[in-house]
Design a protein around this motif. Structure first.
Motif, PDB file in Angstrom:
ATOM      1  N   ARG A   1     -16.843  10.958  20.228  1.00  0.00           N
ATOM      2  CA  ARG A   1     -17.123   9.677  20.153  1.00  0.00           C
ATOM      3  C   ARG A   1     -16.117   8.473  20.263  1.00  0.00           C
ATOM      4  O   ARG A   1     -16.164   7.547  20.877  1.00  0.00           O
ATOM      5  CB  ARG A   1     -17.997   9.415  18.991  1.00  0.00           C
ATOM      6  CG  ARG A   1     -19.335   9.989  18.933  1.00  0.00           C
ATOM      7  CD  ARG A   1     -20.462   9.356  19.289  1.00  0.00           C
ATOM      8  NE  ARG A   1     -21.703  10.141  19.633  1.00  0.00           N
ATOM      9  CZ  ARG A   1     -22.116  10.816  20.989  1.00  0.00           C
ATOM     10  NH1 ARG A   1     -21.185  10.730  21.876  1.00  0.00           N
ATOM     11  NH2 ARG A   1     -23.221  11.587  20.947  1.00  0.00           N
ATOM     12  N   MET A   2     -14.904   8.885  19.647  1.00  0.00           N
ATOM     13  CA  MET A   2     -13.776   8.050  19.673  1.00  0.00           C
ATOM     14  C   MET A   2     -12.980   8.000  20.902  1.00  0.00           C
ATOM     15  O   MET A   2     -12.443   6.975  21.221  1.00  0.00           O
ATOM     16  CB  MET A   2     -12.779   8.371  18.591  1.00  0.00           C
ATOM     17  CG  MET A   2     -13.448   8.122  17.176  1.00  0.00           C
ATOM     18  SD  MET A   2     -12.171   9.025  15.881  1.00  0.00           S
ATOM     19  CE  MET A   2     -10.448   8.510  16.458  1.00  0.00           C
TER      20      MET A   2
ATOM     21  N   GLN B   1     -12.465   2.693  26.437  1.00  0.00           N
ATOM     22  CA  GLN B   1     -12.907   1.332  26.008  1.00  0.00           C
ATOM     23  C   GLN B   1     -12.908   1.770  24.587  1.00  0.00           C
ATOM     24  O   GLN B   1     -12.470   0.411  23.919  1.00  0.00           O
ATOM     25  CB  GLN B   1     -14.409   1.109  26.389  1.00  0.00           C
ATOM     26  CG  GLN B   1     -14.983  -0.269  26.468  1.00  0.00           C
ATOM     27  CD  GLN B   1     -16.207  -0.587  26.891  1.00  0.00           C
ATOM     28  OE1 GLN B   1     -17.074  -0.747  26.040  1.00  0.00           O
ATOM     29  NE2 GLN B   1     -16.421  -0.138  28.259  1.00  0.00           N
ATOM     30  N   GLU B   2     -12.991   2.751  23.858  1.00  0.00           N
ATOM     31  CA  GLU B   2     -12.763   2.930  22.635  1.00  0.00           C
ATOM     32  C   GLU B   2     -11.434   2.770  22.139  1.00  0.00           C
ATOM     33  O   GLU B   2     -10.622   3.370  23.014  1.00  0.00           O
ATOM     34  CB  GLU B   2     -13.608   4.229  22.048  1.00  0.00           C
ATOM     35  CG  GLU B   2     -15.048   4.515  22.669  1.00  0.00           C
ATOM     36  CD  GLU B   2     -14.931   4.930  24.154  1.00  0.00           C
ATOM     37  OE1 GLU B   2     -13.902   5.574  24.491  1.00  0.00           O
ATOM     38  OE2 GLU B   2     -16.235   4.698  24.692  1.00  0.00           O
TER      39      GLU B   2
END
Lengths: 370, 310
Positions: free
Chosen positions: A202-203, B81-82
């Motif tokens: 997710r990161m 983007q993260e």
């Protein structure tokens, strides 16, 4: 791979809270529940005893009993304890008789009476043997000692067999509590280690690693290996704590048991990766792991022995449960004294679970691009 | 150098990118502009070989890299983007970790970490944990990690989202400097028109998975060469006034904000007097009325009928 392991270790050093929490909780739960079961200070159900003059030998014999903890008090204290309900049953020992005082109706009263009676009977029998030996001009101590030896060997050889579904079974509460809670809380530690794969995905950290020269297999192996080490270390700490500080010997086979539990920790790593592959996010994982872990513990016999369960559905489900096989290994080695060969069945089933769950979990994870 | 050829990508029933063609030449800064959900991130993921397209090809130095991505992966650094960092490690530890992942070792790794910390202005904060960083510092480190292995192409996916103007300006300057001093090729996606306008030599504009315009900034702005962008500013609007503008036969696009309405009209039509009389009629106290030079935002408005940040 080394880099990933180093990063995970550094993260662990910065934040060991989850690990310490689950390790501490398993120790506290096993300790507290075990203490609740055996009464203050351990050694059986406490029974206050008032000893009249000349009856102290009986008190000494009673103190050697394992099922009850007979402790001496004065007469007033005995009556007070019964009146206040601090003790269910009390005993007054005299030279040639005993009295059982029952405060509240208790199933223990009969057993206590039987235990005290046995001490008196043994004493009277030995006194009679002495008298007879003296009358015959024999060495009384020698005759009594021969009698004690013969009595301890018993008239018949008795052997008890039980492991999975036989008629009778053996149970060591301390071993079961330590094993049950260690296996139960290790699931949380391992699962929260494995779910880091999902967090890293997710990161975007996972994508960064995919673009680097490192192989995907290395990424999985490093993460899963680290989670295994963390969970396994927790099990070692819990067992060591009870071995060194609480004197639970595990039939002097603690190291063997710990080695045989490696497949259990691996199976939990594999199960965690399968759960990680099935959920969509960390929130879902947290919810799922709480429900699954408690269910596994209840069905697998972490909280109570499976031998008291009679429902065939629950017993069938237990056979699909890694906790059951982990406990089989612990109980088998520590209580039944089974050899490694005899424990190959649970070890093999755990290994099979590891292979199946890992394969399925990684396949699903890759296919779903989680 | 790097090409996307007729790329399409479907996620179940959603078509995220439709028949996209792009090329990137060495040493240029190429912008990929579009609102949220335009398909920019999907395009970037395909470009960086993180996901495979449903159709089409990705070519690096004229060779397809869909099945054999390693030559391209070695050449690119991706800024996601993260914030793709370990929050419980320090800035230096993060750089060392990702450096090791890229097989950098010993003194080479240490030297590269020092250079990157210097370039992103975090030398003083090298020992501080990332979780204690501001949004801007995290973004800078996020970029630094992508530059560790000295890539030829830096692919940046909205690298300035959610940060303060000072950090944003620092990042833009860093990108510009990297391009000038190191001849680094940069692919920069953003929904901030002014960033793309400032940085990029060429621009691709995407909307709803489609490429709707491409070219140099000047070429794109030429799209509006036959039209005027009129800005009307007032304290409030009336529904009737807006409806009247939208229905006007000479107005091609109307974009309404709280205190500004932007109109696109043909150059040969002069609507000034008509607009003034309309404001009188609908009791709108006009603050200003002027013709603007076209911006990329206006081009987007012209092409889609919506503003970039709608």
């Amino acid at each position: 791979m080394k880099g990933i392991l180093l990063a995970r270790i550094r993260e662990f050093i910065r934040n060991p809270f989850t690990f310490l929490l689950f390790t501490g909780m398993s120790i506290v739960f096993a300790w507290v529940i075990s203490s609740l079961n055996v009464g203050e200070g351990g050694g059986g159900i406490p029974v206050p005893v008032y000893v009249e003059d000349g009856a102290s030998d009986y008190q000494q014999s009673l103190e050697e009993q394992e099922a009850f903890r007979f402790y001496e008090v004065d007469k007033e204290a005995l009556q007070e304890e019964l009146r206040e309900g601090d003790a269910d049953t009390g005993v007054i020992l005299s030279v040639d008789r005993f009295d059982i005082l029952v405060g509240v109706e208790s199933p223990n009263a009969g057993l206590i009476q039987q235990t005290v009676q046995e001490v008196y009977t043994t004493d009277m029998r030995e006194a009679l043997i002495r008298e007879a030996a003296d009358a015959e001009g024999m060495e009384a101590d020698q005759v009594v000692s021969s009698y004690q030896e013969a009595a301890s060997e018993g008239t018949f050889d008795l052997s008890v067999h039980s492991f999975s579904g036989e008629e009778s079974w053996q149970y060591d509460d301390n071993v079961h509590r330590v094993g049950g809670f260690a296996l139960f809380f290790a699931i949380y530690t391992i699962a929260y280690g494995v779910v880091k794969i999902l967090t890293e995905k997710r990161m975007g950290v996972w994508d960064r690693m995919i673009l680097s020269p490192i192989k995907k297999s290395e990424m999985y192996i490093a993460n899963l290996f680290y989670s295994f080490i963390e969970g396994y270390l927790q099990i070692i700490i819990i067992f060591s704590f009870f071995y060194f500080w609480r004197g639970i010997t595990f039939n002097d086979r603690m190291i063997e048991i710990l080695l045989m539990l490696i497949p259990y920790a691996l199976a939990i790593v594999a199960m965690s990766i399968l759960i990680t592959a099935l959920v969509k996010n960390v929130e879902q994982f947290n919810a799922a792991i709480s429900i699954i872990t408690v269910s596994l513990a209840m069905i697998g016999g972490a909280f109570w022995p499976l031998e008291i369960v009679s429902n065939p559905v629950l017993l069938f489900l237990a056979n699909l449960n890694p906790i059951k096989y982990g406990l089989d290994i612990i109980q088998g080695a520590a209580v039944y004294g089974y050899s490694f060969t005899e424990l190959l069945l649970p070890i093999s089933i755990l290994t099979l679970m590891t292979v199946l769950f890992t394969g399925l979990g990684i396949h699903l994870m890759e296919r779903r691009h989680i | 150098m790097l090409e996307l050829v007729d790329i399409s990508k479907h996620f179940k029933k959603i078509e995220a990118v439709k028949a996209l063609n792009m090329f990137i030449e060495q040493g240029e800064i190429v912008g990929l502009l579009g609102p949220n959900g335009a398909g920019k991130s999907t395009a970037i993921s395909i470009l960086s070989t993180l996901i495979e397209p449903t159709q089409g090809d990705v070519r690096f130095l004229k060779k397809s890299v869909i099945k054999k991505p390693s030559p391209l992966r070695k050449a690119i650094g991706v800024v996601p983007q993260e914030i793709a960092l370990y929050p419980q490690l320090s800035a230096e530890e993060n750089l060392l970790f990702f450096g090791r992942i890229y097989r950098l070792k010993g003194s080479t790794l240490k030297q590269r970490v020092n250079e990157i910390l210097e370039q992103i202005g975090l030398t003083e904060k090298r020992k501080a944990l990332v979780e204690s960083f501001s949004g801007g510092m995290k973004r800078r480190l996020n970029i630094g990690v992508a530059m560790l292995h000295s890539p030829q192409i830096l692919i940046m996916d909205e690298p300035t989202v959610g940060i303060d103007p000072q950090s944003r300006s620092y990042i833009l300057e860093t990108v510009k400097r990297l391009n000038k001093e190191n001849q680094m090729t940069v692919v920069y996606t953003s929904h901030y028109m002014e960033e793309v306008d400032y940085l990029c030599d060429r621009i691709y504009i995407m909307d709803q998975g489609n490429l709707i315009a491409s070219g140099t900034k000047e070429e794109i702005k030429q799209i509006l060469s036959s039209e005027n962008t009129i800005s009307i500013q007032a304290d409030h609007w009336s529904e009737a006034f807006i409806a009247r503008l939208k229905d006007h036969e000479s107005v091609t696009n109307v974009h309404v904000e709280e205190k500004e309405i932007t109109l696109i009209t043909p150059k040969e039509v002069n609507l000034f007097s008509e607009i003034i009389s309309m404001t009188d009629k609908y009791d709108i106290s006009l603050r200003s009325l002027h013709v603007k030079s076209p911006t990329l935002e206006d081009v987007f408005l012209h092409l889609t009928g919506r503003a970039l940040r709608d």
